[in-house]
Design an enzyme around this catalytic site. Structure first.
Site, PDB file in Angstrom:
ATOM      1  N   GLN B 259      88.082  -1.385   0.235  1.00  0.00           N
ATOM      2  CA  GLN B 259      89.442  -1.515  -0.285  1.00  0.00           C
ATOM      3  C   GLN B 259      89.487  -2.554  -1.404  1.00  0.00           C
ATOM      4  OE1 GLN B 259      92.621   0.525  -0.300  1.00  0.00           O
ATOM      5  NE2 GLN B 259      91.067   0.854   1.241  1.00  0.00           N
ATOM      6  N   HIS B 262      88.760  -1.663  -5.134  1.00  0.00           N
ATOM      7  CA  HIS B 262      89.711  -0.888  -5.937  1.00  0.00           C
ATOM      8  C   HIS B 262      90.268  -1.704  -7.090  1.00  0.00           C
ATOM      9  CE1 HIS B 262      90.481   3.119  -4.483  1.00  0.00           C
ATOM     10  NE2 HIS B 262      90.435   2.712  -3.243  1.00  0.00           N
ATOM     11  N   GLU B 327      99.155   0.065   4.610  1.00  0.00           N
ATOM     12  CA  GLU B 327      98.911   1.384   4.034  1.00  0.00           C
ATOM     13  C   GLU B 327      97.827   2.116   4.850  1.00  0.00           C
ATOM     14  OE1 GLU B 327      97.066   1.185   0.218  1.00  0.00           O
ATOM     15  OE2 GLU B 327      97.496   3.271  -0.291  1.00  0.00           O
ATOM     16  N   HIS B 328      96.671   1.448   5.010  1.00  0.00           N
ATOM     17  CA  HIS B 328      95.562   1.999   5.803  1.00  0.00           C
ATOM     18  C   HIS B 328      95.320   1.104   7.010  1.00  0.00           C
ATOM     19  CE1 HIS B 328      94.510   3.044   1.519  1.00  0.00           C
ATOM     20  NE2 HIS B 328      94.451   4.249   2.050  1.00  0.00           N
ATOM     21  N   ASP B 361      90.145   8.832   2.041  1.00  0.00           N
ATOM     22  CA  ASP B 361      90.335   8.845   0.583  1.00  0.00           C
ATOM     23  C   ASP B 361      89.901  10.168  -0.027  1.00  0.00           C
ATOM     24  OD1 ASP B 361      91.394   6.336   0.315  1.00  0.00           O
ATOM     25  OD2 ASP B 361      89.448   5.353   0.083  1.00  0.00           O
ATOM     26  N   HIS B 420     141.843  19.572   0.858  1.00  0.00           N
ATOM     27  CA  HIS B 420     140.843  19.863   1.888  1.00  0.00           C
ATOM     28  C   HIS B 420     141.528  20.483   3.113  1.00  0.00           C
ATOM     29  CE1 HIS B 420     138.273  17.273  -0.504  1.00  0.00           C
ATOM     30  NE2 HIS B 420     137.252  17.480   0.287  1.00  0.00           N
TER      31      HIS B 420
END
Lengths: 433, 433
Positions: B259, B262, B327-328, B361, B420
């Protein structure tokens, strides 16, 4: 008078395009003011919220009176006449029953390599609901926002509803009570959105904010998006009625006016394959406008944004409807189901002449928070799905990793992400040892 | 060195809060520039896009060469080695199979009054996918964005991928070809987003735009939101690994680095109930960083945003994880399913030590576009649901209108919306006549 168009006229495409792109909304640039308000609430919490409420709503609050007490809520609810209470309860029951069917299913399965795959849905923990004060303070909107959240399993649901000069709408409190809302704060505007998103000493932050509001509220929601989730930014309401000549012109006229009376920026359009019927509806609208309570608003909307479009057949009507992607679509035709099958973009469809759109606003069951301004091309009305989120699940076995891991390694290397590849390779090496 | 925290230390809560709220992202204010670019593309169409592409990408295009021709695409695809092609095809097959299960079901039923209720799902007609050029041009992201759209039934799918100085990534074109993308434009930046949202003479507008991008792309997506739908605005990637002492420290270290590599703003956190194991993982990371290709990036991420947190038991680990809403999330523990049941907020969970995050991924099947920066509290990864929308259906009968119409009328009057109420009353009167 509103526009009358015939699909066969030479300049129809240009006129229709103008209708499609007409700017119905003033968007005052309040972004700088809103940014200051949010910064102030983040920095000073309760103090800022209390000062801003005094300034905008002429209401003196303390941290202890930011929220309605249970006693206050009950006292206000007790003032609601039985017939209105029962109507709200029936609406709540029907909305709850409809939305309960939207709860999504978890899934888990084994693929051909033996890997377990799936997903799981979980509710948002805490949600905030904005309810406008004053003219547009609608108890029906409280039900439409709060019930999907509660059906989703949201544990904590807070409402912010401003009470300018201390004026409170008991029906809003009763709707909140019926829907199971946990906290009700008498604050509004950008300061309420900031308090919900960032929290104060008294108000715990939420994870998601929904509900309509004025330009300040809309700008604040845009700004806090990312810190919390938000629903759509709603524009002025709109209706498209597709009707053949076998309808009562007075019914259709009232349906068009029921949208026009919302707002001078609202839009009501009739598409018909019967020019004479279109004429009769126009006349009926004019007649009804003479006595309608909200004739100034409805009249302005009908004059500025209304339209009657005559087509040769219902297939043409469906094609135009799909370009409009209307928020509300009434199909007052002999075979409404057949016509509905040709509709690709619409927030809500009301099938047949016995289904006036107002049923959907209050009591039908489906949500009345719907995509406006052609956004039905890419978005949906509010639902249980807005209050849940999905976690994907992956569980490899050594055998499944052996089967598909090498391809992951190839792709990682091709993207220049060595550690990604190594994290797979280390495990594959152990298997090969 | 990254932070090491123990849940029992006196200042743990303060340190954890700092970790939770650490600002990992520079957000340069490019909004004014982006507003100008969008206005220019809206005003001048192709001409503006071509000029901006010459300026930013040093590439001379004409309306005829804005898109790759089929021959160009095929020629580039032919250069991809078989092993990479086969890996992409396997990935595409698995992603397609996973996402096919997400297609939502229509519903229709009759309620106790005889009214027909339900909803129907329809695909977005046209979607645009942004693919960054240069370093972060990932073919896997093309598959992850394009396949859910095609599974949803999107008829027209256009990609924009900048090719600075004409440099093209054949794997991106191959991934687009495999996924069934219909049009590929060699343009990027805010001008590409503007072209997708508003259209030009050559590029037809789309209804929804997804895909990652730099600050200009993100700002442009925010600006066109409303005109078209957009996916989330993604932040830097992050992983949380929960691991007990029975793991190979080297595996966990590589997972953390996969990770960190990245992006310098990426975040990798380990939570363990075994302090000694935590130490070993730290040492393994340091060792692996010596030789890793992307050691400068991964080293900076690990140093600035990495953390190892020691807890007393796995229930504490789950509670911290839910505050992080990662996230992960890798669960490298004896009973990953049991621990997963305690997780309320996470984008994707990887169960057991044989499931490195990198599988997700590329090739697992679930989507790798996932909520970052704690937004898993209120949002989900990309899915088929992002490319469909729901139309609600209501069909009353005279009898069902007689049953629930009066309550709608009561509520309409209580909200001051006379038309209405009248739209319901006119029909009820006909029944009573």
């Amino acid at each position: 008078m509103p526009q009358t168009l015939n699909i066969n006229q030479a300049d129809f495409e240009a006129c229709f395009l103008a209708l499609l792109t007409a700017k119905r909304e003033d968007s005052p640039d309040v972004d700088a003011i809103v940014a200051d308000i949010i910064a102030d609430v983040r920095a000073r919490g309760d103090d800022a919220v209390i000062e801003l409420t005094e300034k905008f709503d002429r209401l003196n609050l303390t941290p202890d009176t930011l929220a309605f007490s249970r006693e206050e809520i009950m006292a206000h609810c007790a003032t609601v006449p039985t017939v209105e209470r029962e109507a709200l309860e029936l609406a709540a029951d029907r909305i709850r029953a409809y939305h309960a069917r939207q709860l999504p299913q978890d899934a888990q399965w084994e693929d051909e390599t033996g890997a377990e795959l799936g997903w799981r849905w979980t509710p948002v923990s805490a949600a905030g609901l904005y309810v406008p004060g004053g003219l547009a303070s609608y108890p029906s909107s409280v039900l439409m926002n709060a019930i999907p959240a509660k059906v989703a399993g949201v544990e904590r649901l807070a409402i912010c509803v401003p009470t300018p000069d201390g004026v409170t709408n008991p029906l809003v409190l009763l709707a909140a009570h019926i829907a199971g809302v946990d906290e009700i704060y008498r604050i509004g505007g950008a300061q309420a959105i900031a308090a919900l998103a960032y929290g104060t000493e008294t108000i715990a932050p939420v994870d998601k904010i929904t509900g309509p509001g004025n330009a300040f509220v809309a700008a604040a929601k845009r700004r806090v998006f990312g810190k919390v989730g938000i629903d759509m930014i709603a524009g002025p309401s709109e209706i498209l009625v597709i009707a053949d000549g076998d309808n009562d012109p007075a019914w259709i006229a009232t349906d068009l006016l029921s949208q026009a009376e919302h707002d001078e920026s609202a839009q009501s359009i009739l598409i018909t394959d019967d020019a004479e019927f279109g004429e009769k509806v126009m006349q009926a609208v004019t007649r009804q406008l003479e006595t309608l309570e909200r004739r100034v608003i409805a009249g302005a909307s009908w004059r500025d944004f209304g339209a009657v479009i005559v087509v040769n057949d219902m297939a043409e009507a469906a094609a135009l409807s799909n370009r409009l992607a209307p928020e509300h679509l009434e199909l007052c035709v002999a075979d409404p189901d057949g016509l509905a099958a040709q509709i690709t973009h619409a927030g809500a469809i009301f099938l047949g002449a016995w289904t006036p759109e107002a049923i959907g606003d209050y009591i039908g069951g489906p949500n009345h928070v719907l995509p406006t301004a052609r956004s039905a091309r890419f978005s949906s009305g509010l639902s249980v799905m807005d209050f849940v989120k999905r976690t994907t699940l992956t569980k490899m076995t050594p055998a499944s990793l052996a089967a598909i891991g090498p391809a992951a390694e190839v792709l990682a290397i091709s993207e220049g992400l060595e550690a990604h590849g190594l994290s797979v390779r280390a495990r594959l090496d152990k298997l090969n040892r």
